[in-house]
Design a protein around this motif. Sequence first.
Motif, mmCIF file in Angstrom:
data_model
loop_
_atom_site.group_PDB
_atom_site.id
_atom_site.type_symbol
_atom_site.label_atom_id
_atom_site.label_comp_id
_atom_site.label_asym_id
_atom_site.label_seq_id
_atom_site.Cartn_x
_atom_site.Cartn_y
_atom_site.Cartn_z
ATOM 1 N N LEU A 32 35.636 37.713 44.243
ATOM 2 C CA LEU A 32 34.788 37.856 43.047
ATOM 3 C C LEU A 32 34.285 36.482 42.629
ATOM 4 O O LEU A 32 35.059 35.523 42.568
ATOM 5 N N ARG A 33 32.997 36.381 42.332
ATOM 6 C CA ARG A 33 32.440 35.111 41.862
ATOM 7 C C ARG A 33 32.356 35.183 40.337
ATOM 8 O O ARG A 33 31.681 36.043 39.778
ATOM 9 N N LEU A 34 33.089 34.279 39.698
ATOM 10 C CA LEU A 34 33.177 34.288 38.237
ATOM 11 C C LEU A 34 32.657 32.960 37.706
ATOM 12 O O LEU A 34 33.152 31.885 38.064
ATOM 13 N N GLN A 35 31.622 33.043 36.864
ATOM 14 C CA GLN A 35 31.050 31.812 36.302
ATOM 15 C C GLN A 35 31.825 31.461 35.034
ATOM 16 O O GLN A 35 31.691 32.123 34.006
ATOM 17 N N ILE A 36 32.641 30.399 35.129
ATOM 18 C CA ILE A 36 33.487 30.062 33.987
ATOM 19 C C ILE A 36 32.859 28.987 33.098
ATOM 20 O O ILE A 36 33.255 28.815 31.959
ATOM 21 N N LYS A 37 31.888 28.233 33.651
ATOM 22 C CA LYS A 37 31.121 27.279 32.853
ATOM 23 C C LYS A 37 29.691 27.322 33.357
ATOM 24 O O LYS A 37 29.440 27.852 34.439
ATOM 25 N N ASP A 38 28.761 26.684 32.616
ATOM 26 C CA ASP A 38 27.361 26.684 33.040
ATOM 27 C C ASP A 38 27.211 26.217 34.471
ATOM 28 O O ASP A 38 26.398 26.728 35.221
ATOM 29 N N ASP A 39 28.013 25.204 34.838
ATOM 30 C CA ASP A 39 27.859 24.618 36.170
ATOM 31 C C ASP A 39 29.075 24.857 37.062
ATOM 32 O O ASP A 39 29.307 24.129 37.994
ATOM 33 N N GLU A 40 29.853 25.875 36.759
ATOM 34 C CA GLU A 40 31.041 26.100 37.588
ATOM 35 C C GLU A 40 31.299 27.590 37.848
ATOM 36 O O GLU A 40 31.554 28.366 36.918
ATOM 37 N N ILE A 41 31.245 27.922 39.135
ATOM 38 C CA ILE A 41 31.585 29.289 39.553
ATOM 39 C C ILE A 41 32.848 29.214 40.399
ATOM 40 O O ILE A 41 32.934 28.389 41.315
ATOM 41 N N ILE A 42 33.833 30.039 40.078
ATOM 42 C CA ILE A 42 35.022 30.051 40.925
ATOM 43 C C ILE A 42 35.100 31.389 41.657
ATOM 44 O O ILE A 42 34.511 32.380 41.224
ATOM 45 N N GLU A 43 35.839 31.365 42.767
ATOM 46 C CA GLU A 43 35.962 32.591 43.558
ATOM 47 C C GLU A 43 37.406 33.075 43.497
ATOM 48 O O GLU A 43 38.334 32.303 43.689
ATOM 49 N N ILE A 44 37.557 34.351 43.221
ATOM 50 C CA ILE A 44 38.892 34.924 43.062
ATOM 51 C C ILE A 44 39.122 35.926 44.187
ATOM 52 O O ILE A 44 38.371 36.894 44.342
ATOM 53 N N ALA A 45 40.159 35.669 44.975
ATOM 54 C CA ALA A 45 40.418 36.535 46.132
ATOM 55 C C ALA A 45 40.972 37.880 45.669
ATOM 56 O O ALA A 45 41.625 37.975 44.622
ATOM 57 N N VAL A 46 40.719 38.908 46.471
ATOM 58 C CA VAL A 46 41.281 40.226 46.183
ATOM 59 C C VAL A 46 42.800 40.103 46.251
ATOM 60 O O VAL A 46 43.342 39.530 47.170
ATOM 61 N N GLY A 47 43.476 40.591 45.252
ATOM 62 C CA GLY A 47 44.936 40.500 45.251
ATOM 63 C C GLY A 47 45.440 41.259 44.052
ATOM 64 O O GLY A 47 44.835 42.252 43.656
ATOM 65 N N ASP A 48 46.518 40.790 43.486
ATOM 66 C CA ASP A 48 47.061 41.483 42.320
ATOM 67 C C ASP A 48 46.303 41.047 41.072
ATOM 68 O O ASP A 48 46.830 40.369 40.208
ATOM 69 N N VAL A 49 45.075 41.476 41.010
ATOM 70 C CA VAL A 49 44.182 41.026 39.952
ATOM 71 C C VAL A 49 43.729 42.233 39.161
ATOM 72 O O VAL A 49 43.525 43.304 39.707
ATOM 73 N N ARG A 50 43.568 42.056 37.880
ATOM 74 C CA ARG A 50 43.046 43.160 37.076
ATOM 75 C C ARG A 50 41.812 42.662 36.322
ATOM 76 O O ARG A 50 41.832 41.595 35.722
ATOM 77 N N LEU A 51 40.761 43.447 36.413
ATOM 78 C CA LEU A 51 39.512 43.035 35.781
ATOM 79 C C LEU A 51 39.215 43.922 34.578
ATOM 80 O O LEU A 51 39.336 45.139 34.650
ATOM 81 N N ARG A 52 38.847 43.300 33.479
ATOM 82 C CA ARG A 52 38.501 44.042 32.267
ATOM 83 C C ARG A 52 37.245 43.437 31.668
ATOM 84 O O ARG A 52 36.998 42.246 31.825
ATOM 85 N N LYS A 53 36.507 44.256 30.915
ATOM 86 C CA LYS A 53 35.399 43.688 30.158
ATOM 87 C C LYS A 53 36.019 42.908 29.012
ATOM 88 O O LYS A 53 36.949 43.392 28.362
ATOM 89 N N ALA A 54 35.525 41.689 28.798
ATOM 90 C CA ALA A 54 36.090 40.888 27.713
ATOM 91 C C ALA A 54 35.589 41.447 26.396
ATOM 92 O O ALA A 54 34.469 41.943 26.292
ATOM 93 N N VAL A 55 36.431 41.379 25.359
ATOM 94 C CA VAL A 55 35.994 41.932 24.067
ATOM 95 C C VAL A 55 35.755 40.807 23.063
ATOM 96 O O VAL A 55 36.168 39.696 23.263
#
Length: 259
Positions: free
Chosen positions: A236-259
Motif C-alpha cells: 500500500l502506498r501511503l502519503q504521510i507528508k506532502d513529499d513523503e510516500i511510504i510503502e506498507i507490505a501486506v501483513g498483519d495490517v488493519r486499514l480504517r478510514k481516519a475519523v
Amino acid sequence: MDERSLAASLAGLPIPSIHYFESIGSTNDYARTLAERAAPDGTLVIADEQTQGRGRLNRHWETRSGSALAFSLVIRPAPEEMANLGLFSALCGLAVCSTLRSRYGLDAQIKWPNDVLIHRKKTCGILVEAAWLGSQLQGIIAGIGINIAPSSVPSPGDLLFPATCVESELGRPVDRENLLAEILQVLTSQRTSLGSPEFIANWESWLAFKGEWVRVEQPERTLEGKLAGIARDGSLRLQIKDDEIIEIAVGDVRLRKAV
Ligand code: ADP
C-alpha cells in the motif's frame, strides 16, 4: 446446496474434487488437512455453516446456515507463481470484486489488502494461509466468506467495521451456487496474470478510500496518511507528508478510514 448440485454448477471448472459440509468448524482448517495430504490444485472445501470461521489474527468470521458462501480452495502454486505467493489473497479479493461488478453491476471495491466492500460496507472477508512442511510449501489455502442473504450479516454490535450482504445491495435474491461458479471462473482466469501490471492496475482501480485520509494499524505502530495507491509488489502506498510516500507490505495490517 449439496455435493451433487455443486458438482453440476461447477462442471467445466478446474475443480478436481468438492468436499461439502452442512456444518463445519472452519473450511480453511479442513482444506489445510487436505493440502497436507497432497490434495491437488483446485480442491474445494465448502460449507453451508461455519461454527469456528476465522478472519485474520484469529478474529471470528461468522457464517450462518443457508445465508452465505464459505469456501476454501487448495492452491498448489506453479513454479512461476512462487515469486508472487503474497498476492494470492489479492487474487481472491479481485475475483470476488470483479465478479460482483461485471456480473451483478454492483459498485464493489477492495479495502486493501483484500476485503470486498459494497457501498463501504464489508461483504466479503478473505483469509489466505500457507501450509509449510519445513521449508517445503504444501499448498496455499484460500478461504473466502461472502455475505449473501440479509440473515448472514452479524449484528452491528459484534462488528469492528460496518457490514452488508449481496442481496441487500442488489435488491433481489442471488443463487449462491451460480455466484460461486462465476467467482471461481474469474479467479481461474485472473490467476494467469497474477502479479502482472494489469493485475495491479485492476486492484488499484477498485481500491476503496483512494485519495482519502486513512489509518493503518500495524502490530508495532499506527500510521495515518492519504491512501495513494498500490505499488508494483502489492504494497500500500501511503502519503504521510506532502513529499513523503511510504510503502506498507501486506501483513498483519488493519486499514480504517481516519475519523
Ligand atoms: P479485518 O477487517 O479486521 O481485517 P477480518 O477480515 O480478519 O477483519 O475479519 C474478522 C472481522 O470481521 C471480525 O473481527 C468481525 O468484526 C468481522 N466479521 C465477522 N463475521 C463477519 C461477517 N459475516 N460479515 C462482515 N464482517 C464480519
